[in-house]
Design a protein around this motif. Structure first.
Motif, short mmCIF file in Angstrom:
data_model
loop_
_atom_site.label_atom_id
_atom_site.label_comp_id
_atom_site.label_asym_id
_atom_site.label_seq_id
_atom_site.Cartn_x
_atom_site.Cartn_y
_atom_site.Cartn_z
N GLY A 36 0.83 -1.04 0.12
CA GLY A 36 0.17 0.02 0.01
C GLY A 36 0.73 1.25 -0.04
O GLY A 36 0.30 2.65 0.11
N GLN A 37 2.02 1.15 -0.36
CA GLN A 37 3.03 2.17 -0.34
C GLN A 37 4.12 1.85 -1.02
O GLN A 37 4.72 0.90 -1.30
CB GLN A 37 3.35 2.81 1.05
CG GLN A 37 3.93 1.82 1.89
CD GLN A 37 4.22 2.27 3.22
OE1 GLN A 37 3.40 3.02 3.99
NE2 GLN A 37 5.46 2.33 3.85
N ALA A 45 -4.26 6.02 -4.39
CA ALA A 45 -3.08 6.33 -3.92
C ALA A 45 -2.74 7.85 -3.83
O ALA A 45 -3.00 8.20 -5.02
CB ALA A 45 -1.87 5.51 -4.51
N LYS A 46 -1.86 8.54 -2.94
CA LYS A 46 -1.66 9.86 -2.96
C LYS A 46 0.11 9.90 -3.90
O LYS A 46 1.09 8.93 -3.07
CB LYS A 46 -1.51 10.24 -1.68
CG LYS A 46 -1.22 11.72 -1.53
CD LYS A 46 -1.23 12.41 -0.09
CE LYS A 46 -0.58 13.64 -0.10
NZ LYS A 46 0.81 13.66 -0.47
N ASN A 50 1.57 6.46 -1.75
CA ASN A 50 0.65 5.97 -0.30
C ASN A 50 -0.49 5.80 -0.46
O ASN A 50 -1.28 6.84 -0.88
CB ASN A 50 1.25 7.22 0.67
CG ASN A 50 1.59 6.61 2.02
OD1 ASN A 50 0.77 5.62 2.31
ND2 ASN A 50 2.38 7.07 2.58
N ALA A 51 -1.08 4.64 -0.23
CA ALA A 51 -2.53 4.60 -0.19
C ALA A 51 -3.00 4.02 1.32
O ALA A 51 -3.03 2.91 1.48
CB ALA A 51 -2.88 3.22 -1.25
N GLU A 52 -3.17 5.11 2.13
CA GLU A 52 -3.20 5.01 3.50
C GLU A 52 -4.60 3.86 3.67
O GLU A 52 -4.42 3.03 4.60
CB GLU A 52 -3.52 6.21 4.18
CG GLU A 52 -2.33 6.50 4.75
CD GLU A 52 -2.47 8.25 5.47
OE1 GLU A 52 -3.46 8.62 5.53
OE2 GLU A 52 -1.45 8.61 5.49
N ASN A 53 -5.50 3.94 2.92
CA ASN A 53 -6.91 3.50 3.28
C ASN A 53 -6.80 2.01 2.07
O ASN A 53 -7.97 1.57 2.02
CB ASN A 53 -8.18 4.24 2.98
CG ASN A 53 -7.96 5.30 3.93
OD1 ASN A 53 -7.48 5.36 5.31
ND2 ASN A 53 -8.27 6.58 3.54
#
Ligand code: EPU
Length: 424
Positions: A107-108, A136-137, A148-151
């Motif tokens: 996820g990151q 993703a951000k 980064n895809a925190e969720n």
């Protein structure tokens, strides 16, 4: 410094065997990050781009070992970092697949990328747009991509503004374990796109439509290891040897290829009057040196591959009459023309078009490889030329061809690699 010494003018004759696809391998190896189980991958080409990917995976904590000269065991269960920023990563373009694979696993991802290269600008905006659509951000700072895809990643509908092999495959890597469904439209249809999809499906992914311009992915929670997946043959290596056979008035059967993948090339060779006999997994190419020029435009698959454009232009320099080549994928893929013209070819480049006046007799000279496929093309020119050629900067050739000169020697080429001292 290493160089190739080529004594030209010998017709290539006999049988030559193609290895696994480099451009499939550089995506399939990072794909092993998507499972914590071991993978056994067959028909892996031992080229320097692949060795770099192996080194990057090892630096991340993976266990990689060759079981024989083309079978690779990869176990990524101990990888616990999503950061690939060391020097190796920025040594090759294909390292962008680490972003999709690490995003899919953790996820990151933080991946250092190389800048432009000699064949063109090589932006990855569509890859990044795809990752953003999946939730993703994404930031790009000082040549490093941080995603980064925190969720977690979520399936999405993604339309590619331009057909891109890299974006199609990278988005596929990120989306296989995303929550929900992803559709990628206007995607690339190259054989290696299909191969990556087949590899991921063999690990339990749910990808449909690879090989068409719409790919549908249903995200799955877990992927398992791949046991004995065999990478497809390298379409470009096969095409390079086929063109070399025609250019040297030779008679060569190129084995271990998929004839359907070669259709854009075989159609052109037949149109030029070169002998083409297709078998089940081999193609025989033969020529007496009398063939005519033609016109072609490079395009995404199933069009004529840009990665065979330089090799084909060498052949057209030897052909009777005028030929025209239009390069529509990379803006700077005629870097070899200057070298080829020094050998006696007559090619005029105007932007992304080249006008080739044939037939010309080529003569051996000292040459420098500007990039991978240009290096292969200049080798073909040197094999077809009279006299001796010296080819330097052959590290480019080693990126994509395993034992290039050994295979050519096997069909009668007089070609040796030698170490020479440099003054710098
Ligand atoms: N493009 C964009 N934005 C993006 C991605 C691509 O504008 O985000 C543009 C490129 O600038 C180019 C076009 O789209 O004009 C096509 O690029 P693509 O993404 O298809 O190329 P790639 O994936 O970076 C792969 C091969 C190349 C091969 C091309 C085209 C790998 C590692 N590289 O590059 O291979 O030329 O597809 O088939 O798979 C080679 O092997 O010698 C080589 C250069």
């Amino acid at each position: 410094m290493k160089r190739l010494v080529i004594n030209g003018g010998k017709a290539l004759k006999g049988d030559i065997y193609v290895g696994g696809s480099k451009n499939a391998a550089v995506a399939i190896l990072p794909a092993t990050l998507l499972t914590e189980e071991p993978c056994l991958i067959e028909n892996v080409p031992n080229v320097s781009d692949v060795r770099i990917i192996i080194k990057i995976l090892k630096n991340l904590g993976a266990e990689c070992r060759w079981e024989d000269n083309s079978t690779l065991y990869v176990d990524t269960k101990n990888v616990n970092s999503s950061k690939a920023v060391d020097e190796e990563v920025s040594r090759m373009r294909g390292s962008y697949y680490l972003i999709g694979a690490l995003l899919g696993r953790f996820g990151q991802a933080e991946v250092a990328l190389p800048g432009g290269c000699t064949i063109g600008n090589r932006p990855i905006d569509m890859h990044l747009k795809g990752f953003s659509s999946l939730g993703a951000k994404v930031d790009e700072e000082y040549g490093t991509v941080v995603a980064n895809a925190e969720n977690g990643l979520r399936g999405a509908g993604i339309y590619l503004d331009k057909v891109s092999v890299g974006a199609t495959m990278n988005i596929m890597l990120a989306a296989v374990k995303a929550q929900g469904n992803t559709t990628i439209e206007n995607c690339a249809r190259e054989p290696h796109v299909v191969d990556l999809a087949n590899f991921l499906n063999s690990m339990g992914a749910h990808i449909r439509g690879a090989g068409t311009d719409v790919i549908k992915i249903r995200g799955v929670k877990e992927l398992h290891g791949a046991k004995g997946y065999s990478i497809i043959p390298d379409q470009i290596e096969a095409g390079t040897f086929m063109i070399a056979a025609a250019a040297t008035k030779g008679d060569v059967t190129v084995h271990n290829l998929i004839p359907r993948h070669m259709e854009a090339l075989t159609a052109k060779l037949e149109e030029m009057g070169i002998g083409v006999d297709e078998g089940e997994d081999e193609i025989r190419i033969y020529s007496n040196g009398e063939f005519r020029g033609t016109t072609f435009r490079t395009q995404p698959y199933p069009g004529f591959p840009t990665d065979l454009q330089p090799q084909m232009s060498v052949l057209l320099s030897l052909a009777n009459g005028e030929s025209n080549v239009y390069e529509s994928v990379w803006e700077n893929r005629f870097a070899y023309v200057q070298e080829l013209n020094r050998m006696g070819a007559q090619i005029e480049v105007n932007g992304t078009a080249a006008e080739i006046h044939g037939p010309k007799k080529l003569k051996g000279v000292g040459l420098r490889c500007p990039d991978l496929r240009a290096g292969a093309a200049l080798t073909i020119a040197a094999l077809a030329a009279s006299g001796k050629s010296y080819l330097t900067d052959i590290k480019y050739i080693d990126r994509g061809y395993a034992d290039f000169e050994g295979k050519l020697r096997g069909v009668g080429a007089d070609i040796e690699r030698e170490e020479v001292e440099t003054n710098d």
